[in-house]
Structure formats: structure tokens, C-alpha cells
Design a protein around this motif. Structure first.
Motif, PDB file in Angstrom:
ATOM      1  N   VAL A  61      48.461 -11.375  55.920  1.00  0.00           N
ATOM      2  CA  VAL A  61      49.541 -11.289  54.945  1.00  0.00           C
ATOM      3  C   VAL A  61      49.876  -9.809  54.838  1.00  0.00           C
ATOM      4  N   TRP A  62      51.167  -9.483  54.905  1.00  0.00           N
ATOM      5  CA  TRP A  62      51.576  -8.093  54.917  1.00  0.00           C
ATOM      6  C   TRP A  62      52.708  -7.864  53.913  1.00  0.00           C
ATOM      7  N   ALA A  63      52.837  -6.624  53.508  1.00  0.00           N
ATOM      8  CA  ALA A  63      53.933  -6.233  52.616  1.00  0.00           C
ATOM      9  C   ALA A  63      54.306  -4.794  52.937  1.00  0.00           C
ATOM     10  N   GLU A  64      55.585  -4.499  52.770  1.00  0.00           N
ATOM     11  CA  GLU A  64      56.072  -3.133  52.999  1.00  0.00           C
ATOM     12  C   GLU A  64      56.650  -2.590  51.702  1.00  0.00           C
ATOM     13  N   VAL A  65      56.112  -1.467  51.274  1.00  0.00           N
ATOM     14  CA  VAL A  65      56.583  -0.777  50.083  1.00  0.00           C
ATOM     15  C   VAL A  65      57.461   0.384  50.539  1.00  0.00           C
ATOM     16  N   ALA A  66      58.671   0.460  50.017  1.00  0.00           N
ATOM     17  CA  ALA A  66      59.590   1.532  50.409  1.00  0.00           C
ATOM     18  C   ALA A  66      59.007   2.873  50.014  1.00  0.00           C
ATOM     19  N   ARG A  67      59.312   3.871  50.838  1.00  0.00           N
ATOM     20  CA  ARG A  67      58.870   5.222  50.517  1.00  0.00           C
ATOM     21  C   ARG A  67      60.050   6.166  50.638  1.00  0.00           C
ATOM     22  N   PRO A  68      60.068   7.170  49.793  1.00  0.00           N
ATOM     23  CA  PRO A  68      61.148   8.156  49.910  1.00  0.00           C
ATOM     24  C   PRO A  68      61.032   8.893  51.240  1.00  0.00           C
ATOM     25  N   ILE A  69      62.164   9.152  51.849  1.00  0.00           N
ATOM     26  CA  ILE A  69      62.137   9.888  53.126  1.00  0.00           C
ATOM     27  C   ILE A  69      62.879  11.201  53.026  1.00  0.00           C
ATOM     28  N   LEU A  92      53.090  12.372  48.213  1.00  0.00           N
ATOM     29  CA  LEU A  92      53.471  11.961  46.861  1.00  0.00           C
ATOM     30  C   LEU A  92      52.238  11.914  45.962  1.00  0.00           C
ATOM     31  N   ALA A  93      52.457  12.036  44.681  1.00  0.00           N
ATOM     32  CA  ALA A  93      51.368  12.031  43.706  1.00  0.00           C
ATOM     33  C   ALA A  93      50.793  10.622  43.517  1.00  0.00           C
ATOM     34  N   HIS A  94      49.531  10.579  43.101  1.00  0.00           N
ATOM     35  CA  HIS A  94      48.879   9.297  42.824  1.00  0.00           C
ATOM     36  C   HIS A  94      49.596   8.517  41.727  1.00  0.00           C
ATOM     37  N   ASP A  95      50.237   9.228  40.801  1.00  0.00           N
ATOM     38  CA  ASP A  95      50.892   8.550  39.689  1.00  0.00           C
ATOM     39  C   ASP A  95      52.399   8.366  39.916  1.00  0.00           C
ATOM     40  N   SER A  96      52.860   8.541  41.144  1.00  0.00           N
ATOM     41  CA  SER A  96      54.273   8.299  41.458  1.00  0.00           C
ATOM     42  C   SER A  96      54.543   6.793  41.473  1.00  0.00           C
ATOM     43  N   VAL A 100      52.186   0.629  45.719  1.00  0.00           N
ATOM     44  CA  VAL A 100      51.175   0.425  46.766  1.00  0.00           C
ATOM     45  C   VAL A 100      49.888  -0.116  46.142  1.00  0.00           C
ATOM     46  N   ALA A 101      49.467   0.446  45.025  1.00  0.00           N
ATOM     47  CA  ALA A 101      48.246  -0.013  44.351  1.00  0.00           C
ATOM     48  C   ALA A 101      48.365  -1.472  43.937  1.00  0.00           C
ATOM     49  N   LEU A 102      49.473  -1.826  43.320  1.00  0.00           N
ATOM     50  CA  LEU A 102      49.651  -3.187  42.829  1.00  0.00           C
ATOM     51  C   LEU A 102      49.722  -4.191  43.984  1.00  0.00           C
ATOM     52  N   VAL A 103      50.510  -3.890  45.001  1.00  0.00           N
ATOM     53  CA  VAL A 103      50.668  -4.808  46.135  1.00  0.00           C
ATOM     54  C   VAL A 103      49.344  -4.969  46.877  1.00  0.00           C
ATOM     55  N   THR A 104      48.647  -3.868  47.119  1.00  0.00           N
ATOM     56  CA  THR A 104      47.351  -3.950  47.809  1.00  0.00           C
ATOM     57  C   THR A 104      46.359  -4.757  46.998  1.00  0.00           C
ATOM     58  N   ALA A 105      46.329  -4.525  45.687  1.00  0.00           N
ATOM     59  CA  ALA A 105      45.406  -5.276  44.823  1.00  0.00           C
ATOM     60  C   ALA A 105      45.680  -6.774  44.905  1.00  0.00           C
ATOM     61  N   GLU A 106      46.943  -7.154  44.888  1.00  0.00           N
ATOM     62  CA  GLU A 106      47.282  -8.583  44.945  1.00  0.00           C
ATOM     63  C   GLU A 106      46.928  -9.204  46.293  1.00  0.00           C
ATOM     64  N   LEU A 107      47.257  -8.508  47.390  1.00  0.00           N
ATOM     65  CA  LEU A 107      46.939  -9.060  48.714  1.00  0.00           C
ATOM     66  C   LEU A 107      45.428  -9.170  48.916  1.00  0.00           C
ATOM     67  N   ALA A 108      44.695  -8.142  48.505  1.00  0.00           N
ATOM     68  CA  ALA A 108      43.235  -8.172  48.650  1.00  0.00           C
ATOM     69  C   ALA A 108      42.621  -9.232  47.746  1.00  0.00           C
ATOM     70  N   GLN A 128      45.022   6.282  48.229  1.00  0.00           N
ATOM     71  CA  GLN A 128      44.581   7.572  48.759  1.00  0.00           C
ATOM     72  C   GLN A 128      45.279   7.887  50.080  1.00  0.00           C
ATOM     73  N   GLN A 129      45.342   6.904  50.968  1.00  0.00           N
ATOM     74  CA  GLN A 129      45.965   7.124  52.267  1.00  0.00           C
ATOM     75  C   GLN A 129      47.469   7.328  52.123  1.00  0.00           C
ATOM     76  N   PHE A 130      48.099   6.556  51.254  1.00  0.00           N
ATOM     77  CA  PHE A 130      49.530   6.693  51.013  1.00  0.00           C
ATOM     78  C   PHE A 130      49.862   8.107  50.514  1.00  0.00           C
ATOM     79  N   THR A 131      49.109   8.582  49.543  1.00  0.00           N
ATOM     80  CA  THR A 131      49.404   9.915  48.999  1.00  0.00           C
ATOM     81  C   THR A 131      49.108  11.015  50.017  1.00  0.00           C
TER      82      THR A 131
END
Length: 149
Positions: A141-149, A45-49, A55-63, A37-40
Motif C-alpha cells: 500500500v503506497w501514498a504520495e505526499v506532495a512536497r514543495p519544489i 523542511l522542518a519537522h513541524d512543517s 508524512v507522519a500521519l500517512v505513514t502512521a496510518e499505513l503502518a 526524519q528522512q523526509f526532513t
């Protein structure tokens, strides 16, 4: 797609949001939903981008790792989200600093085993990831997901 054990501060960011969540499956699910939600909202960007899905997958794994391997009874985990110039950074802080993540296995776990793929997925979907001890009682534990600029 690199792992680092960094002790320096995260890069400069334009937006930041942090919150404590319960160290439960519900807390991990909420972390994933909040991160997307915060990323979009921040990127437009759309939720289904593809980046939002990463972001969803990485956050789910870290959490999930925080509530599975980093949990102490009665202690929450912390989710921190940062919008960086070229990436979206997800930080998860838990209460088990002695349990540091190692390098992901080079081969995925057997299909019959329901665990063992988390850091392999983070490695695949994040541009960079790593961890650092904040103090004697927590690790992040942190991760960075690339975003279009």
C-alpha cells in the motif's frame, strides 16, 4: 487524493530508503519517526512543517493498517521511502495480499468507535494512494505526499 490499484512501477526517484520493521506497535511508531526524519533530511523542511506532519500521519496510518490487518505471526512489514520530483512516496508492504484496502468510507466512523478513519485520513492528506500485489505472499500500500519544489 485519488486511490488507484496500480501494477506498474513507481515513478523515477532521486532518493530511496527501505527497511524491515517488526509488525508491532513499536515497529509502526518507528516507521513514522523514520519517515519524518528522512523526509526532513531529504527536503530540508522542518519537522513541524505541514508536509512533514502529513508524512507522519500517512505513514502512521499505513503502518498501523499493516500491523493490524496485514500481519502474520513472525512476519515483519517493509517500509520503503522514495523522494520523487514532486512528492514523497511511502510504501508499506505486508504479508496479507488477500486483505486489500477498499475505498474509504464517505462518512467517518462514529466518534465512539476508535477505528475506521485510517484510509479516510490517507485520502485527505495524500495526493495519490493505492496498492498492488507484489507476489502471492505480499501486498504494498503506497501514498504520495506532495512536497514543495
Amino acid at each position: 487524493m485519488t486511490q488507484q490499484n496500480l501494477t506498474d512501477e513507481p515513478p523515477t526517484h532521486s532518493h530511496q530508503l527501505g527497511m524491515r520493521l517488526s509488525s508491532t506497535r513499536r515497529g509502526a511508531r518507528l516507521a513514522r519517526q523514520l519517515a519524518v526524519q528522512q523526509f526532513t533530511e531529504w527536503t530540508g523542511l522542518a519537522h513541524d512543517s505541514d508536509p512533514a506532519r502529513a508524512v507522519a500521519l500517512v505513514t502512521a496510518e499505513l503502518a498501523s493498517n499493516a500491523i493490524t490487518h496485514g500481519r502474520l505471526p513472525g512476519r515483519d512489514f517493509r517500509l520503503e521511502l522514495l523522494l520523487l520530483p514532486r512528492a514523497f512516496r511511502i510504501e508499506v508492504t505486508d504479508t496479507r495480499p488477500e486483505r486489500c484496502p477498499g475505498r474509504p468510507a464517505t462518512e467517518p466512523a462514529s466518534p465512539d468507535v476508535p477505528w475506521g478513519r485510517g484510509l479516510l485520513l490517507v485520502e485527505a492528506y495524500a495526493e495519490r494512494w493505492g496498492w498492488h500485489g507484489r507476489d502471492a505472499f505480499t501486498k504494498t500500500v503506497w501514498a504520495e505526499v506532495a512536497r514543495p519544489i
